[in-house]
Design a protein around this motif. Sequence first.
Motif, PDB file in Angstrom:
ATOM      1  N   SER A   1      -3.633  18.167  13.241  1.00  0.00           N
ATOM      2  CA  SER A   1      -4.685  18.702  12.379  1.00  0.00           C
ATOM      3  C   SER A   1      -4.257  20.044  11.809  1.00  0.00           C
ATOM      4  CB  SER A   1      -5.993  18.868  13.170  1.00  0.00           C
ATOM      5  OG  SER A   1      -5.865  19.915  14.125  1.00  0.00           O
ATOM      6  N   ILE A   2      -4.949  20.455  10.746  1.00  0.00           N
ATOM      7  CA  ILE A   2      -4.698  21.771  10.167  1.00  0.00           C
ATOM      8  C   ILE A   2      -5.096  22.858  11.171  1.00  0.00           C
ATOM      9  CG2 ILE A   2      -5.216  23.329   8.258  1.00  0.00           C
ATOM     10  CD1 ILE A   2      -3.658  20.777   7.469  1.00  0.00           C
ATOM     11  N   LYS A   3      -6.192  22.628  11.880  1.00  0.00           N
ATOM     12  CA  LYS A   3      -6.644  23.603  12.876  1.00  0.00           C
ATOM     13  C   LYS A   3      -5.575  23.835  13.944  1.00  0.00           C
ATOM     14  CE  LYS A   3     -10.477  24.806  15.965  1.00  0.00           C
ATOM     15  NZ  LYS A   3      -9.610  25.293  17.040  1.00  0.00           N
ATOM     16  N   GLU A   4      -4.921  22.763  14.377  1.00  0.00           N
ATOM     17  CA  GLU A   4      -3.861  22.912  15.369  1.00  0.00           C
ATOM     18  C   GLU A   4      -2.730  23.785  14.823  1.00  0.00           C
ATOM     19  OE1 GLU A   4      -2.289  19.337  16.994  1.00  0.00           O
ATOM     20  OE2 GLU A   4      -4.227  18.615  17.712  1.00  0.00           O
ATOM     21  N   ILE A   5      -2.394  23.597  13.560  1.00  0.00           N
ATOM     22  CA  ILE A   5      -1.330  24.405  12.940  1.00  0.00           C
ATOM     23  C   ILE A   5      -1.718  25.877  12.941  1.00  0.00           C
ATOM     24  CG2 ILE A   5      -0.081  24.886  10.809  1.00  0.00           C
ATOM     25  CD1 ILE A   5      -0.436  21.894  10.097  1.00  0.00           C
ATOM     26  N   VAL A   6      -2.920  26.162  12.477  1.00  0.00           N
ATOM     27  CA  VAL A   6      -3.391  27.546  12.392  1.00  0.00           C
ATOM     28  C   VAL A   6      -3.440  28.179  13.777  1.00  0.00           C
ATOM     29  CG1 VAL A   6      -5.352  29.018  11.784  1.00  0.00           C
ATOM     30  CG2 VAL A   6      -4.675  27.158  10.255  1.00  0.00           C
ATOM     31  N   ASP A   7      -4.024  27.481  14.737  1.00  0.00           N
ATOM     32  CA  ASP A   7      -4.140  28.021  16.096  1.00  0.00           C
ATOM     33  C   ASP A   7      -2.762  28.274  16.716  1.00  0.00           C
ATOM     34  OD1 ASP A   7      -6.880  27.918  15.882  1.00  0.00           O
ATOM     35  OD2 ASP A   7      -7.113  26.091  17.080  1.00  0.00           O
ATOM     36  N   TYR A   8      -1.845  27.341  16.517  1.00  0.00           N
ATOM     37  CA  TYR A   8      -0.507  27.475  17.092  1.00  0.00           C
ATOM     38  C   TYR A   8       0.216  28.683  16.487  1.00  0.00           C
ATOM     39  CZ  TYR A   8       4.101  26.153  18.856  1.00  0.00           C
ATOM     40  OH  TYR A   8       5.320  26.144  19.506  1.00  0.00           O
ATOM     41  N   CYS A   9       0.118  28.814  15.170  1.00  0.00           N
ATOM     42  CA  CYS A   9       0.789  29.939  14.505  1.00  0.00           C
ATOM     43  C   CYS A   9       0.208  31.271  14.956  1.00  0.00           C
ATOM     44  CB  CYS A   9       0.674  29.795  12.990  1.00  0.00           C
ATOM     45  SG  CYS A   9       1.667  28.453  12.306  1.00  0.00           S
TER      46      CYS A   9
ATOM     47  N   GLU B   1       7.876  28.430  10.066  1.00  0.00           N
ATOM     48  CA  GLU B   1       8.566  28.482  11.353  1.00  0.00           C
ATOM     49  C   GLU B   1       8.049  27.393  12.292  1.00  0.00           C
ATOM     50  OE1 GLU B   1       9.591  33.276  11.496  1.00  0.00           O
ATOM     51  OE2 GLU B   1       7.688  32.512  12.310  1.00  0.00           O
ATOM     52  N   ALA B   2       6.757  27.120  12.229  1.00  0.00           N
ATOM     53  CA  ALA B   2       6.184  26.061  13.070  1.00  0.00           C
ATOM     54  C   ALA B   2       6.737  24.699  12.680  1.00  0.00           C
ATOM     55  CB  ALA B   2       4.661  26.075  12.962  1.00  0.00           C
ATOM     56  N   LEU B   3       6.898  24.478  11.383  1.00  0.00           N
ATOM     57  CA  LEU B   3       7.461  23.205  10.914  1.00  0.00           C
ATOM     58  C   LEU B   3       8.905  23.049  11.383  1.00  0.00           C
ATOM     59  CD1 LEU B   3       9.393  21.898   8.473  1.00  0.00           C
ATOM     60  CD2 LEU B   3       7.420  20.609   9.257  1.00  0.00           C
ATOM     61  N   ILE B   4       9.690  24.102  11.258  1.00  0.00           N
ATOM     62  CA  ILE B   4      11.094  24.047  11.677  1.00  0.00           C
ATOM     63  C   ILE B   4      11.193  23.791  13.177  1.00  0.00           C
ATOM     64  CG2 ILE B   4      13.203  25.405  11.930  1.00  0.00           C
ATOM     65  CD1 ILE B   4      12.416  26.782   9.260  1.00  0.00           C
ATOM     66  N   GLU B   5      10.362  24.477  13.939  1.00  0.00           N
ATOM     67  CA  GLU B   5      10.364  24.271  15.388  1.00  0.00           C
ATOM     68  C   GLU B   5      10.037  22.827  15.734  1.00  0.00           C
ATOM     69  OE1 GLU B   5       7.079  25.524  18.340  1.00  0.00           O
ATOM     70  OE2 GLU B   5       8.510  27.189  18.386  1.00  0.00           O
ATOM     71  N   GLN B   6       9.041  22.262  15.052  1.00  0.00           N
ATOM     72  CA  GLN B   6       8.666  20.871  15.299  1.00  0.00           C
ATOM     73  C   GLN B   6       9.808  19.923  14.957  1.00  0.00           C
ATOM     74  OE1 GLN B   6       4.747  18.835  14.044  1.00  0.00           O
ATOM     75  NE2 GLN B   6       6.166  18.205  12.441  1.00  0.00           N
ATOM     76  N   GLU B   7      10.439  20.138  13.809  1.00  0.00           N
ATOM     77  CA  GLU B   7      11.540  19.272  13.394  1.00  0.00           C
ATOM     78  C   GLU B   7      12.715  19.340  14.361  1.00  0.00           C
ATOM     79  OE1 GLU B   7      11.853  17.067  10.540  1.00  0.00           O
ATOM     80  OE2 GLU B   7       9.726  17.291  11.007  1.00  0.00           O
ATOM     81  N   MET B   8      13.011  20.535  14.829  1.00  0.00           N
ATOM     82  CA  MET B   8      14.117  20.692  15.779  1.00  0.00           C
ATOM     83  C   MET B   8      13.826  19.942  17.078  1.00  0.00           C
ATOM     84  SD  MET B   8      15.011  24.748  15.192  1.00  0.00           S
ATOM     85  CE  MET B   8      16.130  24.811  16.585  1.00  0.00           C
TER      86      MET B   8
ATOM     87  N   THR C   1      17.506  18.275  16.186  1.00  0.00           N
ATOM     88  CA  THR C   1      18.454  18.756  15.192  1.00  0.00           C
ATOM     89  C   THR C   1      18.483  20.275  15.211  1.00  0.00           C
ATOM     90  OG1 THR C   1      19.081  18.589  12.857  1.00  0.00           O
ATOM     91  CG2 THR C   1      16.732  18.791  13.335  1.00  0.00           C
ATOM     92  N   THR C   2      19.183  20.861  14.274  1.00  0.00           N
ATOM     93  CA  THR C   2      19.316  22.319  14.208  1.00  0.00           C
ATOM     94  C   THR C   2      18.656  22.853  12.949  1.00  0.00           C
ATOM     95  OG1 THR C   2      21.406  22.235  12.978  1.00  0.00           O
ATOM     96  CG2 THR C   2      21.521  22.150  15.402  1.00  0.00           C
ATOM     97  N   LYS C   3      18.358  24.137  12.974  1.00  0.00           N
ATOM     98  CA  LYS C   3      17.777  24.768  11.796  1.00  0.00           C
ATOM     99  C   LYS C   3      18.726  24.686  10.616  1.00  0.00           C
ATOM    100  CE  LYS C   3      15.618  28.981  10.027  1.00  0.00           C
ATOM    101  NZ  LYS C   3      16.378  28.948   8.741  1.00  0.00           N
TER     102      LYS C   3
ATOM    103  N   PHE D   1       8.307  27.931   1.254  1.00  0.00           N
ATOM    104  CA  PHE D   1       7.237  27.298   0.466  1.00  0.00           C
ATOM    105  C   PHE D   1       7.223  25.796   0.731  1.00  0.00           C
ATOM    106  CE2 PHE D   1       5.747  24.997  -3.220  1.00  0.00           C
ATOM    107  CZ  PHE D   1       4.665  25.713  -3.688  1.00  0.00           C
ATOM    108  N   LEU D   2       8.386  25.187   0.676  1.00  0.00           N
ATOM    109  CA  LEU D   2       8.469  23.738   0.866  1.00  0.00           C
ATOM    110  C   LEU D   2       8.198  23.342   2.309  1.00  0.00           C
ATOM    111  CD1 LEU D   2      11.560  22.949  -1.395  1.00  0.00           C
ATOM    112  CD2 LEU D   2       9.132  22.727  -1.948  1.00  0.00           C
ATOM    113  N   TYR D   3       8.623  24.168   3.265  1.00  0.00           N
ATOM    114  CA  TYR D   3       8.329  23.881   4.670  1.00  0.00           C
ATOM    115  C   TYR D   3       6.818  23.901   4.916  1.00  0.00           C
ATOM    116  CZ  TYR D   3      13.269  24.495   5.951  1.00  0.00           C
ATOM    117  OH  TYR D   3      14.631  24.368   6.077  1.00  0.00           O
ATOM    118  N   THR D   4       6.161  24.910   4.383  1.00  0.00           N
ATOM    119  CA  THR D   4       4.715  25.038   4.573  1.00  0.00           C
ATOM    120  C   THR D   4       3.995  23.852   3.953  1.00  0.00           C
ATOM    121  OG1 THR D   4       4.904  27.456   4.523  1.00  0.00           O
ATOM    122  CG2 THR D   4       2.716  26.519   4.183  1.00  0.00           C
TER     123      THR D   4
END
Length: 305
Positions: free
Chosen positions: A4-12, A21-28, A33-35, A144-147
């Motif tokens: 959810s969007i709320k989970e994203i906001v709360d986590y950040c 940064e949250a997206l990159i962490e999730q993808e890794m 994979t690596t950044k 911008f694209l990660y967000t």
Amino acid sequence: MFNSIKEIVDYCNEHKMTIAEALIEQEMRVNRTTKELIDQQMLRSYETMEAAYQRGTQGDGVFSPTGLTGGDAVKMRNYRLEKSTLSGNDTLVGVEAALATNELNAAMGVICATPTAGASGTLPGVLFAINQKYNLTLQQKLDFLYTASLFGMVTANNAMIAGAAGGCQAEVGSGSAMAAAAAVAIMGGTPEQSSHAFAMALGNLLGLVCDPVAGLVEIPCVKRNTVGATNALICADMALAGIENKIPADEVIEAMRKIGLQLPSALRETGIGGLAGTPTGQAMKTSIFNERKGNYTISFIDYLD
């Protein structure tokens, strides 16, 4: 995975990190994979967007095989450079980029589908409008694209992003919302402000039908992306000004999902209702397909060279 969007906001907020940064962490974590590899993949998407924008505004522009669309991005560029405009130069760069990208899509060029081909001009429209004014760094462009990607993932998982499933609210609507959230983030806004921008942008386009003339992603798709881009810029500014959306972003996504399911099939990319069902729209369809008489073999390269 964020649900959810709320989970994203709360986590950040909890971890004091940006949405990118949250997206990159999730993808890794999820893809092991690596950044560096993630950046390489996103850079390819960005470069594809930039190339599409540039190709769509060169010379006389690009034109679709049907002749329904083409050349408008160049007209917009000439207008904003030569005339006194109503909307302002920076906004019209966004319109220009949105037109160029979708015209290239209609001409069978290479674009980055964000979130879909039919909505592919909305995010670049916003990104290049902001870049025109603030000369963003490469990292800001990628952020911008990660967000946008993280907000788009939640939208796709909880509702839909295809016009055939939920109307154009699911395509241009979600693209506009993703872009609004991303615009806020790279301008230094908080995760909460990004969520408000997202909710406002998507809420503004609820109920938008998908009604492509002749079933082709040209009319009204190309020009509809300009609405998505400008809507995103306006909603981003409202959020950065401290304006909040009274309905939470996750509830707006759910509203979009329910509306999409309620839309009749004639208004979900079938080319039957809406503008596609007008006398002129039907005449265009008849003209296009009668000329081919079932033999729809065209050399699309001719339209790009």
